[in-house]
Structure formats: C-alpha cells, structure tokens
Write an enzyme that holds these catalytic residues in place. Structure first.
Site, mmCIF file in Angstrom:
data_model
loop_
_atom_site.group_PDB
_atom_site.id
_atom_site.type_symbol
_atom_site.label_atom_id
_atom_site.label_comp_id
_atom_site.label_asym_id
_atom_site.label_seq_id
_atom_site.Cartn_x
_atom_site.Cartn_y
_atom_site.Cartn_z
ATOM 1 N N GLU A 81 0.580 -0.518 0.059
ATOM 2 C CA GLU A 81 0.135 -0.253 0.026
ATOM 3 C C GLU A 81 0.564 1.604 -0.449
ATOM 4 O O GLU A 81 1.927 1.140 0.957
ATOM 5 C CB GLU A 81 -1.382 0.559 1.540
ATOM 6 C CG GLU A 81 -1.848 1.023 1.318
ATOM 7 C CD GLU A 81 -2.393 1.019 2.402
ATOM 8 O OE1 GLU A 81 -3.858 1.898 2.227
ATOM 9 O OE2 GLU A 81 -2.306 0.697 3.930
ATOM 10 N N LYS A 121 -10.485 1.483 -2.198
ATOM 11 C CA LYS A 121 -10.592 0.788 -0.657
ATOM 12 C C LYS A 121 -12.087 1.638 -0.320
ATOM 13 O O LYS A 121 -12.080 2.348 -0.216
ATOM 14 C CB LYS A 121 -9.539 1.339 -0.014
ATOM 15 C CG LYS A 121 -8.987 0.942 1.218
ATOM 16 C CD LYS A 121 -7.976 1.463 2.218
ATOM 17 C CE LYS A 121 -7.124 1.283 3.996
ATOM 18 N NZ LYS A 121 -6.658 1.856 4.715
ATOM 19 N N CYS A 167 -5.495 -3.033 2.996
ATOM 20 C CA CYS A 167 -5.287 -2.367 5.224
ATOM 21 C C CYS A 167 -5.879 -3.432 5.986
ATOM 22 O O CYS A 167 -6.786 -4.418 6.146
ATOM 23 C CB CYS A 167 -5.012 -1.623 4.922
ATOM 24 S SG CYS A 167 -3.614 -1.376 6.687
#
Length: 507
Positions: free
Chosen positions: A260, A336, A370
C-alpha cells in the site's frame, strides 16, 4: 493375501461369471454375457475395472461415457445401456455412467467396493470428465414402503434413522442423490422399482480442456517487502520497481505484489504543502505509474498488483486505489472501501463501493487494502463469488497495527477456505509528513487442515527487512478442502438462519 485393482480383460470372464452368480443370487439383475463384457472392453477398456484377490477376480465395476446433454435422467437402466448394446457410449461425452458394481459376498468384508469407487473417481479425474452418475437401488425400501414415500425414505437414510446398504455405501463415497427414478429396474420388488440417480462431481474438472491428465494448478506468488526510501527522480523510482519485477519474474512467479502507498516517497517534493494537498499532488503520478507497471507486467510476463496509489476522480474525490495489471495487457481497479481515521483526517480519503473478484489466468483473485481485511463481510462476499486467492497490500507503522492486519488476514483464510497474501512496506521516510516509519512482515496464509501447514502459514518474510517472499500455492487443495475438509466453513453456514448480501451494486 494379494489384492490388486486393475483393468478387466476378456480372459477374466470365467472368474467374473462365477463371482456374478454369487453376487446376484436373489437379485433382479441378470448375469452379463461374454459378449456384453467383450463389447464393453472393446468400446471403453479404461472404464472396465476389477479387483483380483490371490489371482481370482472377485469384484467388478463397469462403466461407459455419456453426453449429459443427450441423456435423459428419467430413462430406465436398460434404456441407458440400450439392453446390452451400449450404443449410448460416447467417447467425446463428459460424464462417466456407472452401469455396474458388484463384489462376491465372501469378500465384502474387505471393502473392495470402495477401492472400485476410488478407481472410478481417479479415472474421471484423469480423463477430465465432469463427474460420475449412476442409478442406485434402495433394496430395503420394501420394508418401509407402506409408511414412507421414496423421498422420505432417502432422507431418513441420510440422517441414519434407517439403514440401506446400497444407498448408505454410495453416500459414504461422496455421491449425492440428484433425483428419484421410477420404474428404473423392472422386477426389483425390494426397491419397488424405485432408484436414486446418484452423482459425484469431479472438483478438478476443467471445461475448456479434455485430456488424459488434468493440468496442475499451482501458482507462484512473489511478495515485495518494499523498503521506503527517497528517490531523486521518478525514473529512479521506476528503476526500483522494475528491479523487483525482474527478480520475481526470474523465479517464474505468476504474481508480483507491492505494498500500500508504495509510491509515497515521491511526496517528498511536496513536503512543504499540507498533507491533503501533497497527497493530491502525488495522485498526479498515478496514471503514468499505472501505465508503466502495466508495461512491465506484459514485458516480464507476470501479473502485478501495483500496491496502492491515490486517485482523484472526475468529481474531485480522493481514493486509495490498487491496480491489478494482468500480463495479457488488461488492468483491473479496486478502491479501498474502509478508510482509516488517519486517512480521513490527513488526506480526506473517500471509500469505494465495488466488491468483486477478478478473473486471472491463475484463478479468481480478490483485492482488499489494509484496513479492509479487518471487516470479514468483504472477504465472505468475495468468497461467495468464487475467490481462491485474496491479495492485501498494506501499510502499518507499528507492531500492533500490523498484528491487526495479520491476524485478520489469517482468519479470512480459514473462514473463507482460500489463500491470503499480505505485502507491506518497511523502513522510514523522514522527509514525508505522516509517513515517518513503517513496520511489516509480509506473509502467505492458508486454511487450517491436514493438506496445509500446521500453523496455516505457507511462508513469511523476515520482519522489517527489504526482501522478496516467494511461495507456491495449490488451488486444487482448496477444491479438496471445500468438498472433503475436516470442517467446511463455506458449506456449513446456516443460510436458513442468517445471510450476507450487498446493498449496493458494484460501480
């Protein structure tokens, strides 16, 4: 005692006939003639199996191949075999039809029937057939016919309330009842001429291929544990990216995965700006970097997950985006969904709205970024869409932040019966605000069962060290787990009690 499972030969007929007479005593099934056996061996020698005990054939399994689209599942046994002419056999068909299994009664305690069933399954897998179908008698049904319908009888056999030797054996060998057949075997008074249409699905079946041996489906992952460092120019950044792609490709990897925000070293030029503005300046590089990585994917013949980068859309909203750059030139995008408080506070990030798997030349892949992996609903939706591998680029600054990502990723692998690969960044960026330090240990996690490592960890990198982690994962093991695992998390969900569904369509 010498027990051998082998192909039946024409010279075995005398032994075969003697065993048939004993096995069929009192049965409505007739004795196969020498011509029947000869014709079957000539038509399809691989499908005629027997068990030899101390030089004597005492058990046998006969079969043909049929085209499922041309076979009426309501047909009777004699119609399927065309009254011993076997004209339904189709060498280009897609299903193995089991027309006979018998074991001499003196040898039934040896479980020879199971050996024959296993040999049939192996043949089905080797020939890449869709599965096995067969009609099965229910010989104890006559004892319950006055009070139970065939369907009720079958359900009680499944729940072990009633014992039926034939059906119980078939269920124990991973066959399931597809439907109930009427008038299947004339004269079968024990079954009241009812039968079950049984099916076993070949979990290794590949629709696009037909060969004597199915292809192996092992894929190699290359995770780049990226060292954050300052670059004098974007060309220097590209040189570092290409170095790792070249290294991973050199080991024959199918995927190269970056972490990321792996391009945040380029923010150093904007360190005098507020974090929000600096991140939007970095987003100006995203399209160019994506195109460069896509070129590398094609040039080095490796699928690349280009970590994540900031993206400003047409509505001037800022997103955290990962790109899956396929080695065939295609590019997929994932935004995301769950934005951390830090990303909202310092950058004004927005969450995406698309939850979908991506088809690759190595199977179905899911992407989460994440914090996303800490929400089990996302992974379960992807698993319901057929995900086999979940890839998670991440960026954490402390061990406790990393542990949240790691432990949640491990849980996702177990509960969704898939592989999970996490790739993070290490080091520090002293001249980039809000990107001071990084902590990571990249890893590949597996489900937890006998076919996988005892700790459910396929491989893990050295913590906080720049390196490449290479690991092979076998997608066929996932298929076996889904069907035959010690526990079956995906299949055993109580969908009658609870369900999970998307409330929005994918963007």
């Amino acid at each position: 005692m010498d027990i051998t499972v082998r192909l039946l030969s024409k010279q075995d007929y005398n032994d075969l006939k003697a065993s048939m007479k004993e096995a069929y005593e009192g049965s409505p099934v007739g004795i196969w003639s020498r011509k029947n056996i000869t014709d079957l061996i000539d038509l399809f020698p691989e499908g005629q199996l027997c068990v030899e005990v101390d030089g004597r054939v005492v058990a046998c399994a006969l079969s043909i191949i049929v085209d499922a689209t041309k076979t009426d599942s309501n047909e009777s046994y004699y119609e399927i075999i065309d009254y011993g002419k076997f004209t339904r056999h189709d060498a280009e068909g897609d299903v193995l039809y089991g027309i006979e299994v018998f074991v001499h009664p003196d040898f039934r305690q040896l479980r020879l029937g199971r050996r024959l069933y296993d040999a049939r399954k192996e043949l089905c897998e080797q020939m890449n057939l869709r599965g096995i179908i067969a009609g099965g008698r229910i010989p104890n049904y006559h004892e319950y016919a006055h009070e139970l319908s065939p369907r009720q009888y079958i359900e009680k056999v499944k729940s072990n309330e009633i014992y039926d030797p034939t059906l119980r054996f078939q269920l124990a060998n991973d066959f399931h009842v597809k439907k109930i057949l009427k008038n299947y075997l004339p004269g079968d008074t024990e079954s009241r001429e009812f039968a079950t249409l049984l099916e076993w699905n070949n979990i290794y079946y590949e629709p696009a291929s037909r060969s004597i041996s199915p292809a192996q489906r092992t894929i190699r992952l290359g995770l780049v544990q990226w060292q954050m460092r300052l670059f004098g120019s974007i060309d220097a950044f590209y040189d570092q990216v290409e170095f790792f792609v070249d290294a991973v490709s050199g080991y024959g990897a199918d995927f190269a995965v970056f972490p990321e925000f792996f391009n945040t070293p380029l923010m150093s030029a904007y360190n005098d700006l507020p974090e929000t503005e600096a991140m939007r300046k970095l987003a100006g590089y995203t399209e160019e970097i994506k195109e460069k990585v896509q070129q590398l994917a094609v040039s080095y013949n490796v699928n690349i997950v280009a970590g994540t980068m900031p993206l400003v859309d047409d509505d001037n909203k800022l997103f955290n985006v990962s790109y899956l750059c396929h080695r065939n030139g295609k590019t997929d995008e994932y935004r995301k969904i769950h934005i951390t408080p830090n990303e909202v506070k310092y950058y004004g990030m927005n969450g995406g709205n698309s939850v979908q798997v991506f088809d690759t030349d190595c199977g179905k892949v899911g992407l989460l970024i994440c914090y996303d992996v800490e929400f089990p609903e996302l992974s379960r939706i992807l698993a319901d869409q057929g995900m086999q591998l979940l890839i998670v680029p991440f960026l954490t600054d402390t061990p406790n932040g990393y542990i949240r990502v790691r432990h949640c990723a491990q849980a996702r692998a177990i509960e969704n019966e898939c592989y999970v690969a996490i790739a993070g960044a290490v080091g520090n960026l002293p001249k980039v605000n809000n990107m001071d330090i990084q902590y990571a240990q990249s890893a590949v996690f597996t489900p937890s069962d006998f076919a996988f490592p005892n700790d459910a960890i396929k491989a893990e990198a050295t913590p906080n060290t720049e390196m490449v982690l290479l690991a092979d994962v076998d997608l066929y093991l996932l298929r076996e787990l889904h069907e035959y695992g010690t526990v079956k998390n995906m299949k055993d969900r109580r969908n009658d009690l609870y369900q999970l569904r998307l409330l929005k369509g994918n963007d």
